[in-house]
Design a protein around this motif. Structure first.
Motif, mmCIF file in Angstrom:
data_model
loop_
_atom_site.group_PDB
_atom_site.id
_atom_site.type_symbol
_atom_site.label_atom_id
_atom_site.label_comp_id
_atom_site.label_asym_id
_atom_site.label_seq_id
_atom_site.Cartn_x
_atom_site.Cartn_y
_atom_site.Cartn_z
ATOM 1 N N UNK A 1 -20.653 -30.370 10.585
ATOM 2 C CA UNK A 1 -19.553 -31.283 10.930
ATOM 3 C C UNK A 1 -19.650 -31.693 12.396
ATOM 4 N N UNK A 2 -19.962 -30.715 13.226
ATOM 5 C CA UNK A 2 -20.096 -31.005 14.649
ATOM 6 C C UNK A 2 -21.207 -32.033 14.889
ATOM 7 N N UNK A 3 -22.366 -31.806 14.251
ATOM 8 C CA UNK A 3 -23.498 -32.719 14.433
ATOM 9 C C UNK A 3 -23.161 -34.112 13.900
ATOM 10 N N UNK A 4 -22.453 -34.154 12.782
ATOM 11 C CA UNK A 4 -22.022 -35.422 12.180
ATOM 12 C C UNK A 4 -21.112 -36.171 13.172
ATOM 13 N N UNK A 5 -20.154 -35.442 13.729
ATOM 14 C CA UNK A 5 -19.234 -36.049 14.702
ATOM 15 C C UNK A 5 -19.968 -36.534 15.938
ATOM 16 N N UNK A 6 -20.901 -35.727 16.398
ATOM 17 C CA UNK A 6 -21.705 -36.082 17.563
ATOM 18 C C UNK A 6 -22.464 -37.382 17.293
ATOM 19 N N UNK A 7 -22.970 -37.470 16.059
ATOM 20 C CA UNK A 7 -23.726 -38.662 15.673
ATOM 21 C C UNK A 7 -22.821 -39.898 15.622
ATOM 22 N N UNK A 8 -21.624 -39.740 15.039
ATOM 23 C CA UNK A 8 -20.683 -40.877 14.991
ATOM 24 C C UNK A 8 -20.381 -41.352 16.404
ATOM 25 N N UNK A 9 -20.221 -40.388 17.325
ATOM 26 C CA UNK A 9 -19.951 -40.761 18.716
ATOM 27 C C UNK A 9 -21.130 -41.523 19.317
ATOM 28 N N UNK A 10 -22.344 -40.983 19.120
ATOM 29 C CA UNK A 10 -23.479 -41.617 19.788
ATOM 30 C C UNK A 10 -23.826 -42.971 19.166
ATOM 31 N N UNK A 11 -23.440 -43.168 17.889
ATOM 32 C CA UNK A 11 -23.602 -44.499 17.277
ATOM 33 C C UNK A 11 -22.435 -45.407 17.649
ATOM 34 N N UNK A 12 -21.467 -44.831 18.370
ATOM 35 C CA UNK A 12 -20.247 -45.538 18.737
ATOM 36 C C UNK A 12 -19.574 -46.171 17.517
ATOM 37 N N UNK A 13 -19.425 -45.369 16.462
ATOM 38 C CA UNK A 13 -18.847 -45.858 15.204
ATOM 39 C C UNK A 13 -17.408 -46.321 15.416
ATOM 40 N N UNK A 14 -17.021 -47.352 14.689
ATOM 41 C CA UNK A 14 -15.646 -47.852 14.745
ATOM 42 C C UNK A 14 -14.841 -47.095 13.681
ATOM 43 N N UNK A 15 -14.181 -46.012 14.102
ATOM 44 C CA UNK A 15 -13.523 -45.114 13.140
ATOM 45 C C UNK A 15 -12.455 -45.839 12.324
ATOM 46 N N UNK A 16 -11.764 -46.766 12.977
ATOM 47 C CA UNK A 16 -10.716 -47.510 12.290
ATOM 48 C C UNK A 16 -11.300 -48.302 11.115
ATOM 49 N N UNK A 17 -12.443 -48.936 11.375
ATOM 50 C CA UNK A 17 -13.090 -49.713 10.303
ATOM 51 C C UNK A 17 -13.709 -48.785 9.259
ATOM 52 N N UNK A 18 -14.281 -47.669 9.715
ATOM 53 C CA UNK A 18 -14.838 -46.699 8.759
ATOM 54 C C UNK A 18 -13.752 -46.269 7.779
ATOM 55 N N UNK A 19 -12.572 -45.988 8.317
ATOM 56 C CA UNK A 19 -11.454 -45.577 7.464
ATOM 57 C C UNK A 19 -11.055 -46.691 6.513
ATOM 58 N N UNK A 20 -10.965 -47.917 7.071
ATOM 59 C CA UNK A 20 -10.558 -49.060 6.241
ATOM 60 C C UNK A 20 -11.538 -49.287 5.091
ATOM 61 N N UNK A 21 -12.802 -48.964 5.325
ATOM 62 C CA UNK A 21 -13.829 -49.188 4.302
ATOM 63 C C UNK A 21 -13.970 -48.005 3.353
ATOM 64 N N UNK A 22 -13.179 -46.953 3.560
ATOM 65 C CA UNK A 22 -13.385 -45.719 2.804
ATOM 66 C C UNK A 22 -12.337 -45.521 1.718
ATOM 67 N N UNK A 23 -12.823 -45.368 0.482
ATOM 68 C CA UNK A 23 -11.959 -44.943 -0.612
ATOM 69 C C UNK A 23 -11.655 -43.460 -0.408
ATOM 70 N N UNK A 24 -10.697 -42.938 -1.193
ATOM 71 C CA UNK A 24 -10.232 -41.566 -0.949
ATOM 72 C C UNK A 24 -11.342 -40.513 -0.784
#
Ligand code: NAD
Length: 297
Positions: A183-206
């Protein structure tokens, strides 16, 4: 029936399994997990005292009438705290809530001759209720004398699972250390890709929100606790390296454009998962259904 008794007794309190018990002393009872157990024991009709960082000058007085002492201090202080405890009443149960069990068990058995039980709540202080929450327990000594403690926690709705220090610590490597590390590595990766968490959430089904939540919730918590869990066993780092090498192997198949080999490898893993794969699929579907019911009703 368990759920019913749980929700109806939650506000009014829980039945007291051992009304004749003396005090319950929680060492570190103002901390996150300690405070939760202080609250639950109080709701269950016991007199609960807290032995905090600044209370050692009156430690003897605090434990003088104790039937149960629960140690819930930061992991790296656990052994020294157990060793520092004054002599407990002979029939007092000594317990701890530490995420790493072998050192705590050894220290508790050495410093107290009475009943001893190691506990590891497999959840954090943010749970809404104890219903179905797993608590691992490790027999130390004289289980007939501490069984009331386990019975009390069962009454709260929790699911008590027996283990021993060694099996517990080994299994935790995969249940907690690897999971938190990935989980830590995944989070680190999202940060370094500068992921748009708001959009990731909007695009995510449950189901995808759930996965994102499992990763993201880690970063709402104490890094110190996770460092301790992740590095609890010296073998953990070696195991993470084996994980990395599997990761690399899978990546190589993709880089070689060898989708046949990838599919073959996928099938091998599926076979290894066996009926658990379909069980997990059903379980995740049920979980999401239950979550949906809670939101809409
Ligand atoms: P915490 O830091 O919130 O609480 C620890 C408490 O211990 C604090 O109130 C601190 O003041 C007190 N303390 C520190 N040194 C002390 C001393 N020498 N004497 C008396 N009190 C002292 O930590 P926490 O998250 O509540 O964790 C406590 C234990 O619970 C740890 O062993 C941890 O492994 C275990 N645990 C925590 C979680 C979790 O998610 N938080 C889950 C499972 C198990």
């Amino acid at each position: 029936a368990m759920r019913e008794s749980y929700s109806s007794e939650n506000d009014a309190g829980f039945k007291t399994i051992k009304p004749t018990a003396g005090d319950i002393v929680v060492v570190g009872g103002r901390g996150k997990l300690g405070a939760l157990f202080v609250k639950m024991f109080r709701l269950s009709g016991y007199k609960v005292l807290v032995l905090g960082r600044d209370d050692w000058h009156r430690a003897e007085e605090l434990v003088g009438n104790a039937s149960l002492v629960v140690v819930s201090v930061p992991i790296d202080r656990t052994v020294e705290t157990i060793e520092r405890l004054p002599k407990l009443p002979a029939d007092c149960t000594l317990a701890d809530l530490t995420s790493v069990k072998q050192p705590a068990m050894k220290a508790m058995l050495a410093s107290h001759n009475g009943p001893v039980v190691g506990l590891h709540p497999m959840f954090g202080p943010d749970i809404a209720s104890f219903a179905k929450q797993v608590i691992i327990f490790c027999e130390g000594r004289s289980s007939e004398q501490y069984s009331w403690v386990l019975e009390q926690m069962k009454l709260w709705g929790s699911n008590l699972v027996e283990s021993n220090g060694q099996e517990h610590d080994e299994t935790m490597s995969l249940v907690q250390a690897l999971r938190h590390f990935t989980s830590f590595a995944y989070g680190m990766h999202l940060q370094s890709e500068n992921a748009d968490l708001k959009r990731l959430l909007a695009f995510s089904s449950p189901i995808y929100r759930l996965e994102l939540a499992m990763v993201g919730r880690l970063f709402a918590q104490d890094p110190e606790l996770y460092v301790e869990i992740i590095t609890a066993a010296p073998e953990n780092v070696k195991m993470f390296k084996r994980y990395l090498s599997n990761f690399g192997e899978a990546l190589e198949l993709l880089e070689q454009g060898d989708s046949d080999a990838f599919v073959k490898r996928f099938r091998e893993v599926s076979d290894w998962f066996g009926h658990f794969a379909t069980q997990f699929q059903a379980e995740s579907r049920d979980l999401l259904l239950a979550a949906h019911d809670r939101v809409t009703h």
